[in-house]
Design a protein around this motif. Structure first.
Motif, PDB file in Angstrom:
ATOM      1  N   UNK A  34       0.771  -1.084  -0.041  1.00  0.00           N
ATOM      2  CA  UNK A  34       0.024  -0.030   0.027  1.00  0.00           C
ATOM      3  C   UNK A  34       0.852   1.196  -0.026  1.00  0.00           C
ATOM      4  N   UNK A  35       1.788   1.295   0.872  1.00  0.00           N
ATOM      5  CA  UNK A  35       2.908   2.411   1.009  1.00  0.00           C
ATOM      6  C   UNK A  35       3.406   2.562  -0.470  1.00  0.00           C
ATOM      7  N   UNK A  36       3.899   1.541  -1.358  1.00  0.00           N
ATOM      8  CA  UNK A  36       4.339   1.559  -2.439  1.00  0.00           C
ATOM      9  C   UNK A  36       3.522   2.160  -3.497  1.00  0.00           C
ATOM     10  N   UNK A  37       2.132   1.602  -3.665  1.00  0.00           N
ATOM     11  CA  UNK A  37       1.216   2.460  -4.340  1.00  0.00           C
ATOM     12  C   UNK A  37       1.196   4.026  -4.151  1.00  0.00           C
ATOM     13  N   UNK A  38       1.112   4.271  -2.786  1.00  0.00           N
ATOM     14  CA  UNK A  38       0.907   5.777  -2.704  1.00  0.00           C
ATOM     15  C   UNK A  38       2.213   6.381  -3.154  1.00  0.00           C
ATOM     16  N   UNK A  39       3.302   6.004  -2.984  1.00  0.00           N
ATOM     17  CA  UNK A  39       4.631   6.546  -3.183  1.00  0.00           C
ATOM     18  C   UNK A  39       4.807   6.585  -4.753  1.00  0.00           C
TER      19      UNK A  39
END
Length: 156
Positions: A34-39
């Motif tokens: 999820x963090x990678x998608x937002x970044x």
């Protein structure tokens, strides 16, 4: 307590520990994804809001940015073509005559068609350099600009 009760308690504690670890790893992986998608959505650059054209100058007078992306077919056709066998005959006294194409690194053969670039005088296989010049407006060897110069603007 008897030994069978202690054994059952140990098995339940071990399996509960394994399930807890598995859930923890799963939650950690989901958080990373999820963090990678937002970044990645934050890092993507927006599309340019200015027009891009195929010209040799860097800034146009009306505030639009012009990006040089290579030469057109008319410019390519204006450059001199010759067979390698002709080039050898014309420059047989010259020891610095190239014997291979600097783009594909293939040796020239007598029946290879070459293109001679103006100003710098470098020669390349016709197909190699034409492909290069459709994407770039410089000599692949010395990086001398081959872009046609725009006519000077008259002062008003």
């Amino acid at each position: 307590m008897d030994s069978s009760t202690d054994y059952n308690h140990t098995i339940h504690a071990t399996s509960a520990y394994a399930v807890g670890m598995a859930l923890g790893v799963l939650i950690l992986i989901m958080a990373i994804l999820i963090g990678a998608c937002f970044c990645s959505s934050c890092v993507q650059e927006p599309a340019p809001s200015y027009p891009i054209t195929n010209r040799g100058s860097s800034i146009a007078s009306q505030g639009s940015v012009v990006i040089d992306i290579g030469l057109n077919e008319a410019n390519l056709a204006s450059y001199y073509k010759l067979l390698y066998s002709q080039a050898k005959l014309e420059h047989k006294d010259n020891d610095s005559q190239p014997f291979c194409c600097s783009i594909c690194l293939g040796d020239y053969k007598d029946n290879d068609m070459l293109r001679l670039l103006p100003d710098c005088g470098h020669v390349f296989h016709l197909k190699c350099v034409d492909c290069w010049l459709r994407q770039h407006s410089t000599c692949p060897l010395c990086r001398k600009s081959l872009a046609p110069t725009p006519p000077p603007e008259s002062s008003r």
